[in-house]
Scaffold this motif. Sequence first.
Motif, PDB file in Angstrom:
ATOM      1  N   ILE A 188       0.840  -1.188   0.000  1.00 50.63           N
ATOM      2  CA  ILE A 188       0.000   0.000   0.000  1.00 50.63           C
ATOM      3  C   ILE A 188       0.877   1.240   0.000  1.00 50.63           C
ATOM      4  O   ILE A 188       1.593   1.487   0.961  1.00 50.63           O
ATOM      5  N   GLN A 219       0.737   7.248  -0.227  1.00 47.78           N
ATOM      6  CA  GLN A 219      -0.158   8.250  -0.788  1.00 47.78           C
ATOM      7  C   GLN A 219      -1.613   7.820  -0.690  1.00 47.78           C
ATOM      8  O   GLN A 219      -2.518   8.645  -0.692  1.00 47.78           O
ATOM      9  N   VAL A 220      -1.830   6.503  -0.628  1.00 47.36           N
ATOM     10  CA  VAL A 220      -3.196   6.016  -0.535  1.00 47.36           C
ATOM     11  C   VAL A 220      -3.804   6.358   0.812  1.00 47.36           C
ATOM     12  O   VAL A 220      -4.983   6.643   0.927  1.00 47.36           O
ATOM     13  N   ILE A 221      -2.976   6.331   1.870  1.00 48.85           N
ATOM     14  CA  ILE A 221      -3.533   6.574   3.193  1.00 48.85           C
ATOM     15  C   ILE A 221      -3.198   7.961   3.720  1.00 48.85           C
ATOM     16  O   ILE A 221      -3.427   8.265   4.887  1.00 48.85           O
ATOM     17  N   VAL A 275      -4.484  10.907   3.267  1.00 44.71           N
ATOM     18  CA  VAL A 275      -5.586  11.741   3.742  1.00 44.71           C
ATOM     19  C   VAL A 275      -6.135  11.257   5.086  1.00 44.71           C
ATOM     20  O   VAL A 275      -6.284  12.050   6.014  1.00 44.71           O
ATOM     21  N   PRO A 276      -6.423   9.957   5.249  1.00 48.80           N
ATOM     22  CA  PRO A 276      -6.835   9.503   6.586  1.00 48.80           C
ATOM     23  C   PRO A 276      -5.770   9.765   7.640  1.00 48.80           C
ATOM     24  O   PRO A 276      -6.087  10.100   8.779  1.00 48.80           O
ATOM     25  N   GLN A 277      -4.496   9.605   7.254  1.00 48.53           N
ATOM     26  CA  GLN A 277      -3.422   9.900   8.200  1.00 48.53           C
ATOM     27  C   GLN A 277      -3.503  11.350   8.644  1.00 48.53           C
ATOM     28  O   GLN A 277      -3.319  11.681   9.814  1.00 48.53           O
ATOM     29  N   LEU A 312      -6.129  13.245   8.757  1.00 51.52           N
ATOM     30  CA  LEU A 312      -7.243  13.416   9.686  1.00 51.52           C
ATOM     31  C   LEU A 312      -6.871  12.914  11.072  1.00 51.52           C
ATOM     32  O   LEU A 312      -7.188  13.534  12.082  1.00 51.52           O
ATOM     33  N   LEU A 313      -6.178  11.778  11.110  1.00 51.90           N
ATOM     34  CA  LEU A 313      -5.758  11.216  12.388  1.00 51.90           C
ATOM     35  C   LEU A 313      -4.825  12.174  13.119  1.00 51.90           C
ATOM     36  O   LEU A 313      -4.999  12.466  14.306  1.00 51.90           O
ATOM     37  N   TYR A 332      -4.531   1.550  10.924  1.00 53.84           N
ATOM     38  CA  TYR A 332      -5.772   2.280  11.219  1.00 53.84           C
ATOM     39  C   TYR A 332      -6.148   3.261  10.106  1.00 53.84           C
ATOM     40  O   TYR A 332      -7.289   3.263   9.641  1.00 53.84           O
ATOM     41  N   PRO A 333      -5.204   4.110   9.633  1.00 47.79           N
ATOM     42  CA  PRO A 333      -5.577   4.993   8.523  1.00 47.79           C
ATOM     43  C   PRO A 333      -6.029   4.231   7.287  1.00 47.79           C
ATOM     44  O   PRO A 333      -6.882   4.729   6.542  1.00 47.79           O
ATOM     45  N   THR A 334      -5.452   3.051   7.060  1.00 49.24           N
ATOM     46  CA  THR A 334      -5.868   2.291   5.885  1.00 49.24           C
ATOM     47  C   THR A 334      -7.335   1.910   5.998  1.00 49.24           C
ATOM     48  O   THR A 334      -8.121   2.113   5.061  1.00 49.24           O
ATOM     49  N   TYR A 337      -9.541   3.222   7.990  1.00 55.39           N
ATOM     50  CA  TYR A 337     -10.280   4.483   8.027  1.00 55.39           C
ATOM     51  C   TYR A 337     -10.525   4.992   6.610  1.00 55.39           C
ATOM     52  O   TYR A 337     -11.610   5.444   6.254  1.00 55.39           O
ATOM     53  N   GLY A 338      -9.477   4.890   5.787  1.00 56.64           N
ATOM     54  CA  GLY A 338      -9.605   5.345   4.414  1.00 56.64           C
ATOM     55  C   GLY A 338     -10.642   4.540   3.651  1.00 56.64           C
ATOM     56  O   GLY A 338     -11.443   5.089   2.887  1.00 56.64           O
ATOM     57  N   LEU A 341     -13.955   5.663   4.779  1.00 50.57           N
ATOM     58  CA  LEU A 341     -14.224   7.013   4.275  1.00 50.57           C
ATOM     59  C   LEU A 341     -14.671   7.012   2.825  1.00 50.57           C
ATOM     60  O   LEU A 341     -15.430   7.873   2.400  1.00 50.57           O
ATOM     61  N   LEU A 369     -16.245  19.244   8.098  1.00 46.76           N
ATOM     62  CA  LEU A 369     -15.160  18.319   8.409  1.00 46.76           C
ATOM     63  C   LEU A 369     -15.569  17.263   9.413  1.00 46.76           C
ATOM     64  O   LEU A 369     -14.949  16.223   9.520  1.00 46.76           O
ATOM     65  N   ARG A 370     -16.624  17.515  10.132  1.00 46.60           N
ATOM     66  CA  ARG A 370     -17.003  16.573  11.182  1.00 46.60           C
ATOM     67  C   ARG A 370     -18.167  15.685  10.785  1.00 46.60           C
ATOM     68  O   ARG A 370     -18.267  14.556  11.221  1.00 46.60           O
ATOM     69  N   TYR A 406     -20.287  13.268   8.678  1.00 49.64           N
ATOM     70  CA  TYR A 406     -20.181  12.330   7.573  1.00 49.64           C
ATOM     71  C   TYR A 406     -21.507  11.634   7.369  1.00 49.64           C
ATOM     72  O   TYR A 406     -22.210  11.315   8.305  1.00 49.64           O
ATOM     73  N   GLY A 420      -8.666  15.712  -1.294  1.00 46.65           N
ATOM     74  CA  GLY A 420      -8.631  15.451   0.138  1.00 46.65           C
ATOM     75  C   GLY A 420      -8.099  16.595   0.976  1.00 46.65           C
ATOM     76  O   GLY A 420      -8.625  16.899   2.033  1.00 46.65           O
ATOM     77  N   THR A 442     -12.947  14.575   1.795  1.00 43.79           N
ATOM     78  CA  THR A 442     -12.160  13.415   2.206  1.00 43.79           C
ATOM     79  C   THR A 442     -12.764  12.112   1.731  1.00 43.79           C
ATOM     80  O   THR A 442     -12.051  11.150   1.453  1.00 43.79           O
ATOM     81  N   SER A 484     -11.899  11.751  -1.983  1.00 46.95           N
ATOM     82  CA  SER A 484     -10.462  11.538  -2.085  1.00 46.95           C
ATOM     83  C   SER A 484     -10.098  10.114  -1.702  1.00 46.95           C
ATOM     84  O   SER A 484      -9.243   9.482  -2.335  1.00 46.95           O
ATOM     85  N   SER A 485     -10.738   9.583  -0.675  1.00 49.40           N
ATOM     86  CA  SER A 485     -10.433   8.210  -0.268  1.00 49.40           C
ATOM     87  C   SER A 485     -10.868   7.220  -1.326  1.00 49.40           C
ATOM     88  O   SER A 485     -10.233   6.184  -1.516  1.00 49.40           O
ATOM     89  N   ALA A 496      -8.238   7.160  -3.714  1.00 51.17           N
ATOM     90  CA  ALA A 496      -7.118   6.424  -3.138  1.00 51.17           C
ATOM     91  C   ALA A 496      -7.334   4.927  -3.281  1.00 51.17           C
ATOM     92  O   ALA A 496      -6.400   4.174  -3.573  1.00 51.17           O
TER      93      ALA A 496
END
Lengths: 306, 303
Positions: free
Chosen positions: A145, A148-150, A152-154, A156-157, B36-38, B40-41, B44, B52-53, B55, B262, B268, B271-272, B275
Amino acid sequence: MLQPYSSFLRESGCITVMQRDMDAAARKTKHRRVASLICTYIFLVILTILTVLPFLWMLSGSLQSERDLFRANLKWIPNPLHWENYTRVVTEIPFARYFYNTLKISLIVVLLQVLTSAMMGYSLAKLEYPGRKIILLIYLSAMMIPFQVIMVPQFLLVKDLGLVNTHIAVILLHAFSPFGVFLVRQFFMNLPSDLLEAAEIDGAGYIKQFVYIVLPLGLPALSSLAIRTFIFTMNDFLMPFLYLNDKALRTIPVGLRSLTTEYHSNYGLQLAGSTLALLPVLIVYALGSNQIINGISMGGGGSIKG
Amino acid sequence: MQRSGKQLSARARKQRIVGYAFIIPNLVGFVLFNAYPTVYGLVLSFMRNKTLREYTFVGLENFQQMLTDKYISIALKNNLAYSFTTVPATILLALLCSVLVYNLGRKGGFFRNALFLPHITASIAVATVWKTMFLPDKGLINVILHQFGISNTPRWLISTKTALFSIGIVSVWQKLGYTMLFILVGLQGVPKELYEVGDLEGATGWKRFRFITFPLISPSLFFVLITNMIDSFKVYDLILQMTEGGPANSTIVLVYRIYQEGILRLNTGYSSAIAMLLLGLVLIVTAIQFVFERKWVYYSDAA
């Protein structure tokens, strides 16, 4: 190899022709070999020139004024040398600060990554416990992965953690790459288990085995990882770009970008900025290119096959 | 031998404790900042946000929008064109170079080090320099071409036809040394006895390469192919610095769109979804390569 035979033939009155033919053949392959050697050199020299050319151009252009670069004819060494490009860059961009930031981030990332990857690599390679295979699988798939794929969520985190605009964010996001763990594990797998077993018999616990046997033996892989991570983090643009808004916190690539966007038509200035940005790396490389390359390929070479 | 009934030997227990203890540092960091971001993405990509809050779950709407988004199709086309030209070019050139460098023995070290230089230099700096080189009127390339008498020089980064190609040139230039290094390592792993046997059997030049060298470096080639491919889909720095997606959107790529939607527009969810498209692309291409692996990659049994 054919010497004795041919001399027998010669003595027994047989053909000197054969000897002549053999010599001719030997000479032909020698000619061919010399020719191919010359071609090799020519090709590689041309390629090297092409590789280095942009850097020479960068140096040359950095010393030219805005007006000089507008002229269409080429002048490698401008007359006069416009050092003011450099003074302008240094006054506009706090390069020393940026260099410090970049170095600081990179060193901490390397430390964290090498340490945690070494520990995890050893654990995955030499110890047994439930869940080991699953974790390995997860890391393996995570390697596919792209960040760049993650990103945007990163983002936000990081925002939720309140860590935007900090070095810590950039450091933490870089430090736990699955690739490092995988590289180290591959290398550790090839370390002889008997050595560890012998140590165990002698009463050394797993931690001692790790510190006194695995780490020293694993040095090639660890230094390879360190060098690679260092280079990557020093040159990274996107992450610092996303997170570091404060001018005082920025890294060199980000600083260079803001320089080039602000002075988008002053190419001399841009090239001076690029030179300053690349100077540390170029100096280090000029001094230790062999070590760097051997460092990178030693660990890499050990893990490519199988 | 690990368990007798439900009881673990002291040794196995110790392995567990140390084992888990040693993976915790990296694992925690990994889960928090990567895994976790994966997830989450992924979640999303099925949402859309008003602010922004807030969804709302919108199912496949984002993906449907992608199908009609013309910038996505341009970006996708650019990504594919870029990857499928620069990667083969890089690998072929690197293969040629590594064979030549290998044949030079110790003297080849100089070339190996010189060609590796572009890899350690920052993309932003490199892009800036090449951008000035590509200037149609004052840039180094066209000036040299003019001196050779070529009057109709390409417009490089200014023209929609050649912009992506120009960036591709920079990419090959940058990746050549690194790729060459790995192939070189593979070459050095080929046992010399095989070449001697080949020489005795009369295998020369092309035959020698095809039957001895190539199979034995195929693992290295495969590795280099996979990593270069994945890297090529991530392209962004070069494009941002050299063309900013222009001219006329001829160099936008998927990462560019991800960033636009994003970070700049704060869409977001959308954008996800993009992604995920990028991820799917990478996975498919990699999977295809693995399918073909069996056909041409030869793993020698000597480990």
